[in-house]
Design an enzyme around this catalytic site. Structure first.
Site, mmCIF file in Angstrom:
data_model
loop_
_atom_site.group_PDB
_atom_site.id
_atom_site.type_symbol
_atom_site.label_atom_id
_atom_site.label_comp_id
_atom_site.label_asym_id
_atom_site.label_seq_id
_atom_site.Cartn_x
_atom_site.Cartn_y
_atom_site.Cartn_z
ATOM 1 N N ASP A 67 37.250 34.542 43.664
ATOM 2 C CA ASP A 67 37.621 34.466 42.405
ATOM 3 C C ASP A 67 37.602 34.257 41.210
ATOM 4 O OD1 ASP A 67 40.065 33.748 43.058
ATOM 5 O OD2 ASP A 67 41.207 35.785 42.487
ATOM 6 N N ASN A 134 52.828 42.253 39.952
ATOM 7 C CA ASN A 134 51.687 43.083 39.526
ATOM 8 C C ASN A 134 51.537 44.059 40.615
ATOM 9 O OD1 ASN A 134 49.346 42.487 39.468
ATOM 10 N ND2 ASN A 134 49.186 42.312 37.427
ATOM 11 N N HIS A 136 48.103 42.778 42.432
ATOM 12 C CA HIS A 136 47.625 42.963 41.958
ATOM 13 C C HIS A 136 46.717 42.128 43.481
ATOM 14 C CE1 HIS A 136 47.308 38.641 40.079
ATOM 15 N NE2 HIS A 136 46.854 38.928 40.912
ATOM 16 N N GLU A 141 42.778 43.469 37.831
ATOM 17 C CA GLU A 141 44.361 44.360 37.728
ATOM 18 C C GLU A 141 45.030 45.530 37.485
ATOM 19 O OE1 GLU A 141 46.636 41.384 37.137
ATOM 20 O OE2 GLU A 141 45.632 40.186 36.222
#
Ligand code: PGA
Length: 244
Positions: A67, A134, A136, A141
């Site tokens: 990314d 979280n 990801h 996400e």
């Protein structure tokens, strides 16, 4: 999923390095899927040390990063392109023409399309991953569909806060709000996946990834279906696992 529990961050980095080097030595033309974040920093340092000491060559290796922030030029010190050069590539013999990080500017839709094609043409032999608190993976996400490919992402507030703390001198306003990320389907196509998690802050995400239901609420739980996925987890990150 194979879960390897080690003592601490150092041991996790050593184990991950052993797995990475194994791929590189067995296949000198391997395609490596690489990750940024604080987790792989020690692994990359160990790879640089190994290259210097043992001469492991990356001459014909290709790399593909997960990314990139959108809106940062690749020369920006917080861009992932810069991160990779600084933490790994500058001290390896890799050909910079073989290094691929999604572009963080220009036409974002075109860039996503081109990156997907690149991944189609160059199947990843090993994909390295960190994991967000979280759950990801990459910038996928919670809520990202499992069939997603490289796409534009609106970053969640929790991720912006995590990244401001670690990389932007605490300045939330400096963290870009969008990114380009490989999708979960791209990640699942890698022949092998290696996820590293260290520290208590990852314990909940690791528990949900390994022992929870497969759900888009926890993007890493998609990996339960991957045929060759290794999680290298330190004791703190493994602390909430029920079956050790
Ligand atoms: P970290 O980030 O390595 O900085 O904890 C991991 C991730 O967000 O994927």
């Amino acid at each position: 999923m194979e879960v390897i529990i080690v003592k601490d961050y150092e041991e996790a980095s050593q184990k991950a390095c052993e797995i990475m080097l194994n791929v590189v030595k067995n296949n000198p033309t391997a395609n490596l899927g690489l990750a940024t974040g604080s987790t792989p920093i020690r692994l990359y340092e160990l790879m640089r040390e190994d290259h210097k000491k043992n001469g492991t060559s990356y001459k014909d290796i290709k790399s593909f990063n997960l990314d990139e922030y959108f809106g940062l030029d690749q020369s920006h010190p917080q861009s992932y392109h810069y991160f990779m050069c600084h933490n790994l590539f500058n001290e390896l013999d890799i050909d910079m023409n073989n290094v691929h990080v999604p572009k963080g500017n220009g036409n974002i839709d075109e860039e996503c399309k081109a990156y997907n094609q690149l991944l189609e043409d160059n199947p990843i032999d090993i994909q390295l991953l960190g994991i967000g608190s979280n759950g990801h993976i990459g910038f996928n996400e919670p809520g990202t569909p499992f069939d997603s490919v490289t796409h534009k992402v609106d970053l969640k507030q929790s991720t912006i806060e995590d990244n401001a703390r670690l990389f932007f001198n605490g300045k939330i306003e400096d963290v870009p709000t969008q990114a380009v990320s490989m999708g979960i389907a791209n990640i699942m196509k890698a022949k092998k996946v290696l996820l590293i998690a260290s520290g208590e802050g990852k314990a909940k995400a690791i528990q949900a990834t390994v022992e929870g239901p497969k759900t888009t609420d926890v993007p890493a739980s998609a990996l339960q279906d991957h045929p060759d996925c290794i999680l290298v987890v330190d004791e703190a990150a493994a602390s909430l696992l029920k079956n050790k």
